[in-house]
Motif scaffolding. Structure first.
Motif, PDB file in Angstrom:
ATOM      1  N   LYS A 128      22.572 -14.882  -9.315  1.00  0.00           N
ATOM      2  CA  LYS A 128      23.962 -14.522  -9.010  1.00  0.00           C
ATOM      3  C   LYS A 128      24.910 -14.783 -10.178  1.00  0.00           C
ATOM      4  O   LYS A 128      26.121 -14.615 -10.050  1.00  0.00           O
ATOM      5  N   SER A 129      24.348 -15.179 -11.316  1.00  0.00           N
ATOM      6  CA  SER A 129      25.175 -15.484 -12.486  1.00  0.00           C
ATOM      7  C   SER A 129      25.756 -14.200 -13.073  1.00  0.00           C
ATOM      8  O   SER A 129      25.037 -13.251 -13.385  1.00  0.00           O
ATOM      9  N   GLU A 130      27.059 -14.176 -13.240  1.00  0.00           N
ATOM     10  CA  GLU A 130      27.730 -12.974 -13.739  1.00  0.00           C
ATOM     11  C   GLU A 130      27.285 -12.643 -15.166  1.00  0.00           C
ATOM     12  O   GLU A 130      27.225 -13.514 -16.030  1.00  0.00           O
ATOM     13  N   GLY A 131      26.968 -11.371 -15.378  1.00  0.00           N
ATOM     14  CA  GLY A 131      26.550 -10.930 -16.704  1.00  0.00           C
ATOM     15  C   GLY A 131      25.162 -11.391 -17.096  1.00  0.00           C
ATOM     16  O   GLY A 131      24.864 -11.533 -18.290  1.00  0.00           O
ATOM     17  N   LEU A 132      24.298 -11.605 -16.107  1.00  0.00           N
ATOM     18  CA  LEU A 132      22.930 -12.073 -16.374  1.00  0.00           C
ATOM     19  C   LEU A 132      22.223 -11.105 -17.315  1.00  0.00           C
ATOM     20  O   LEU A 132      22.206  -9.894 -17.085  1.00  0.00           O
ATOM     21  N   TYR A 133      21.661 -11.629 -18.374  1.00  0.00           N
ATOM     22  CA  TYR A 133      20.974 -10.900 -19.451  1.00  0.00           C
ATOM     23  C   TYR A 133      21.938 -10.206 -20.410  1.00  0.00           C
ATOM     24  O   TYR A 133      21.565  -9.882 -21.539  1.00  0.00           O
ATOM     25  N   ARG A 134      23.188  -9.955 -19.969  1.00  0.00           N
ATOM     26  CA  ARG A 134      24.166  -9.335 -20.866  1.00  0.00           C
ATOM     27  C   ARG A 134      24.813 -10.381 -21.752  1.00  0.00           C
ATOM     28  O   ARG A 134      25.019 -10.158 -22.947  1.00  0.00           O
ATOM     29  N   ILE A 135      25.114 -11.549 -21.158  1.00  0.00           N
ATOM     30  CA  ILE A 135      25.746 -12.636 -21.912  1.00  0.00           C
ATOM     31  C   ILE A 135      24.665 -13.418 -22.664  1.00  0.00           C
ATOM     32  O   ILE A 135      23.659 -13.822 -22.089  1.00  0.00           O
ATOM     33  N   SER A 136      24.891 -13.627 -23.933  1.00  0.00           N
ATOM     34  CA  SER A 136      23.911 -14.332 -24.763  1.00  0.00           C
ATOM     35  C   SER A 136      24.116 -15.844 -24.676  1.00  0.00           C
ATOM     36  O   SER A 136      25.254 -16.323 -24.584  1.00  0.00           O
ATOM     37  N   GLY A 137      22.999 -16.573 -24.714  1.00  0.00           N
ATOM     38  CA  GLY A 137      23.064 -18.027 -24.748  1.00  0.00           C
ATOM     39  C   GLY A 137      23.284 -18.516 -26.173  1.00  0.00           C
ATOM     40  O   GLY A 137      23.160 -17.748 -27.138  1.00  0.00           O
ATOM     41  N   PHE A 138      23.614 -19.802 -26.327  1.00  0.00           N
ATOM     42  CA  PHE A 138      23.836 -20.391 -27.641  1.00  0.00           C
ATOM     43  C   PHE A 138      22.557 -20.253 -28.461  1.00  0.00           C
ATOM     44  O   PHE A 138      21.484 -20.679 -28.062  1.00  0.00           O
ATOM     45  N   SER A 139      22.667 -19.618 -29.637  1.00  0.00           N
ATOM     46  CA  SER A 139      21.490 -19.255 -30.431  1.00  0.00           C
ATOM     47  C   SER A 139      20.647 -20.461 -30.832  1.00  0.00           C
ATOM     48  O   SER A 139      19.414 -20.387 -30.851  1.00  0.00           O
ATOM     49  N   ASP A 140      21.282 -21.584 -31.163  1.00  0.00           N
ATOM     50  CA  ASP A 140      20.523 -22.786 -31.547  1.00  0.00           C
ATOM     51  C   ASP A 140      19.688 -23.299 -30.381  1.00  0.00           C
ATOM     52  O   ASP A 140      18.555 -23.755 -30.573  1.00  0.00           O
ATOM     53  N   SER A 141      20.236 -23.218 -29.175  1.00  0.00           N
ATOM     54  CA  SER A 141      19.504 -23.674 -27.992  1.00  0.00           C
ATOM     55  C   SER A 141      18.346 -22.735 -27.668  1.00  0.00           C
ATOM     56  O   SER A 141      17.268 -23.184 -27.256  1.00  0.00           O
ATOM     57  N   VAL A 142      18.566 -21.437 -27.847  1.00  0.00           N
ATOM     58  CA  VAL A 142      17.495 -20.453 -27.628  1.00  0.00           C
ATOM     59  C   VAL A 142      16.348 -20.717 -28.603  1.00  0.00           C
ATOM     60  O   VAL A 142      15.174 -20.690 -28.233  1.00  0.00           O
ATOM     61  N   GLU A 143      16.690 -20.992 -29.851  1.00  0.00           N
ATOM     62  CA  GLU A 143      15.672 -21.305 -30.870  1.00  0.00           C
ATOM     63  C   GLU A 143      14.948 -22.598 -30.522  1.00  0.00           C
ATOM     64  O   GLU A 143      13.746 -22.743 -30.775  1.00  0.00           O
ATOM     65  N   GLU A 144      15.666 -23.526 -29.920  1.00  0.00           N
ATOM     66  CA  GLU A 144      15.066 -24.795 -29.504  1.00  0.00           C
ATOM     67  C   GLU A 144      14.021 -24.574 -28.411  1.00  0.00           C
ATOM     68  O   GLU A 144      12.951 -25.189 -28.419  1.00  0.00           O
ATOM     69  N   VAL A 145      14.333 -23.673 -27.474  1.00  0.00           N
ATOM     70  CA  VAL A 145      13.375 -23.342 -26.414  1.00  0.00           C
ATOM     71  C   VAL A 145      12.135 -22.682 -27.016  1.00  0.00           C
ATOM     72  O   VAL A 145      10.997 -22.993 -26.638  1.00  0.00           O
ATOM     73  N   LYS A 146      12.348 -21.787 -27.962  1.00  0.00           N
ATOM     74  CA  LYS A 146      11.232 -21.122 -28.644  1.00  0.00           C
ATOM     75  C   LYS A 146      10.311 -22.135 -29.301  1.00  0.00           C
ATOM     76  O   LYS A 146       9.077 -22.083 -29.142  1.00  0.00           O
ATOM     77  N   MET A 147      10.878 -23.081 -30.032  1.00  0.00           N
ATOM     78  CA  MET A 147      10.072 -24.093 -30.719  1.00  0.00           C
ATOM     79  C   MET A 147       9.349 -24.987 -29.726  1.00  0.00           C
ATOM     80  O   MET A 147       8.205 -25.401 -29.965  1.00  0.00           O
ATOM     81  N   ALA A 148       9.988 -25.244 -28.584  1.00  0.00           N
ATOM     82  CA  ALA A 148       9.353 -26.084 -27.553  1.00  0.00           C
ATOM     83  C   ALA A 148       8.133 -25.383 -26.959  1.00  0.00           C
ATOM     84  O   ALA A 148       7.087 -26.005 -26.753  1.00  0.00           O
ATOM     85  N   PHE A 149       8.252 -24.073 -26.710  1.00  0.00           N
ATOM     86  CA  PHE A 149       7.106 -23.316 -26.183  1.00  0.00           C
ATOM     87  C   PHE A 149       5.968 -23.279 -27.197  1.00  0.00           C
ATOM     88  O   PHE A 149       4.799 -23.414 -26.841  1.00  0.00           O
ATOM     89  N   ASP A 150       6.306 -23.094 -28.475  1.00  0.00           N
ATOM     90  CA  ASP A 150       5.274 -23.066 -29.514  1.00  0.00           C
ATOM     91  C   ASP A 150       4.557 -24.409 -29.632  1.00  0.00           C
ATOM     92  O   ASP A 150       3.365 -24.467 -29.931  1.00  0.00           O
ATOM     93  N   LYS A 151       5.284 -25.484 -29.385  1.00  0.00           N
ATOM     94  CA  LYS A 151       4.707 -26.822 -29.532  1.00  0.00           C
ATOM     95  C   LYS A 151       4.029 -27.319 -28.258  1.00  0.00           C
ATOM     96  O   LYS A 151       2.897 -27.820 -28.291  1.00  0.00           O
ATOM     97  N   ASP A 152       4.714 -27.180 -27.119  1.00  0.00           N
ATOM     98  CA  ASP A 152       4.244 -27.796 -25.872  1.00  0.00           C
ATOM     99  C   ASP A 152       3.667 -26.809 -24.859  1.00  0.00           C
ATOM    100  O   ASP A 152       3.107 -27.226 -23.846  1.00  0.00           O
ATOM    101  N   GLY A 153       3.831 -25.510 -25.078  1.00  0.00           N
ATOM    102  CA  GLY A 153       3.271 -24.522 -24.162  1.00  0.00           C
ATOM    103  C   GLY A 153       3.843 -24.635 -22.771  1.00  0.00           C
ATOM    104  O   GLY A 153       5.066 -24.730 -22.572  1.00  0.00           O
ATOM    105  N   GLU A 154       2.953 -24.666 -21.791  1.00  0.00           N
ATOM    106  CA  GLU A 154       3.387 -24.683 -20.394  1.00  0.00           C
ATOM    107  C   GLU A 154       4.016 -26.009 -19.967  1.00  0.00           C
ATOM    108  O   GLU A 154       4.562 -26.120 -18.873  1.00  0.00           O
TER     109      GLU A 154
END
Length: 335
Positions: free
Chosen positions: A174-200
């Motif tokens: 129900k979040s307004e603008g879901l997928y249209r509004i971008s998240g903070f780029s540094d935090s998105v990169e942080e999630v990417k690095m976490a998946f590469d390191k810790d996986g599931e």
């Protein structure tokens, strides 16, 4: 007191075990004879070539065992091409396809970056598409081939897709603008690095990332970074052609045919994603995101023109949007 039948069964089992032992011994003797080695309790003569022969014997035994195991393992649901790259091997190596020695000091052959298979460069063309990626070789999640990732982790879909969609649907539909509004780029990169390191084991819960747009951003980034898009290059023209058809029935049939061209891992991921986006549209009153809006966002993410000139690729953008819009609206009829 055991009956005669029991004795005969026992004798038969004993004979089978003895025969099996003889067959295994014969295989070892054949391999040893091929290498000029003597088997048995007697001590072989200490020669200069003995260490090399012992190493070669272990290599050939490993090849025989691997071939035997392949016959017993249930095959994967889909094929995967080996990711061969030129490799310089340290020490003596034998081709795992033809079992011949790999001569040379540098670049003696090629090695699969996903499963570790070592073969001659000339043998690589005849190796079957039976790559079974190993987590020892597949060390990242983002920018990794989709089929390689799901086979390495033995899953139907990439963990990033599953985990992000579950998190989004649990607290963000129900979040307004879901997928249209971008998240903070540094935090998105942080999630990417976490998946590469810790996986599931990666934590993307509300405690770690309160802003749901960071999770949607991580999902979109994963899809953009795929070496081969969800709608693969070979299927791309068929999807574009299907989007150009006006008659509804023929259009739907053309889309079904295009979907059938996708590899199973791509088709499974696309279906899961489209079902999710359809659920997003059901909350349009709150999130203000309909199928057309989502298609504008995901069109270039899921589809990329294969080696086309700039003008053709530009003209295809509107058809990319139409493709994704149809996939969302007709998800239950296409998969």
């Amino acid at each position: 007191m055991p009956s005669r039948e029991d004795y005969e069964v026992h004798t038969g089992d004993k004979t089978l075990v003895q025969n099996k032992g003889k067959r295994e011994a014969n295989q070892e003797e054949i391999l040893a004879a091929a290498l000029g080695m003597r088997m048995g309790p007697q001590k072989p003569p200490a020669t200069l070539w003995q260490p090399l022969k012992l190493f070669a014997y272990s290599q050939l035994t490993s090849l025989v065992r691997r071939a035997t195991l392949k016959e017993n393992i249930i095959g994967p649901k889909y094929e995967k091409i080996h990711n061969f790259k030129v490799h310089t091997f340290r020490g003596p190596h034998w081709c795992e396809h033809c079992a011949n020695f790999m001569w040379g000091i540098m670049a003696q052959g090629v090695k699969c970056a996903d499963c570790g298979l070592n073969v001659h460069k000339q043998c690589s063309a005849s190796v079957p598409n039976d790559c079974k990626p190993n987590l020892k070789h597949v060390r990242k999640v983002y920018s990794c081939d989709l089929t390689t990732l799901v086979k390495a982790h033995n899953t139907q879909r990439p963990m990033v897709v599953d985990m992000c969609i579950r998190e989004i649907e649990s607290r963000g539909l129900k979040s307004e603008g879901l997928y249209r509004i971008s998240g903070f780029s540094d935090s998105v990169e942080e999630v990417k690095m976490a998946f590469d390191k810790d996986g599931e084991k990666t934590d993307i819960s509300v405690k770690a990332y309160e802003d749901i747009n960071i999770i949607t951003g991580a999902l979109k980034l994963y899809l953009r970074d795929l070496p081969v898009p969800i709608i693969s290059y070979d299927a791309y023209p068929r999807f574009i052609e299907a989007a150009k058809i006006d008659e509804p029935e023929k259009k739907l049939e053309a889309f079904r045919e295009a979907v059938s061209l996708l590899a199973p891992s791509h088709s499974e991921t696309l279906q899961y994603l489209m079902a999710h986006l359809k659920r997003v549209t059901l909350n349009e009153k709150d999130n203000l995101m309909n199928a057309e809006n989502l298609a504008i966002i995901f069109g270039p993410t899921l589809m990329q023109a294969p080696d086309m000139d700039a003008l053709t690729a530009l003209n295809d953008i509107r058809y990319q949007r139409q493709v994704v819009e149809v996939l969302i609206k007709k998800e239950d009829m296409l998969f």
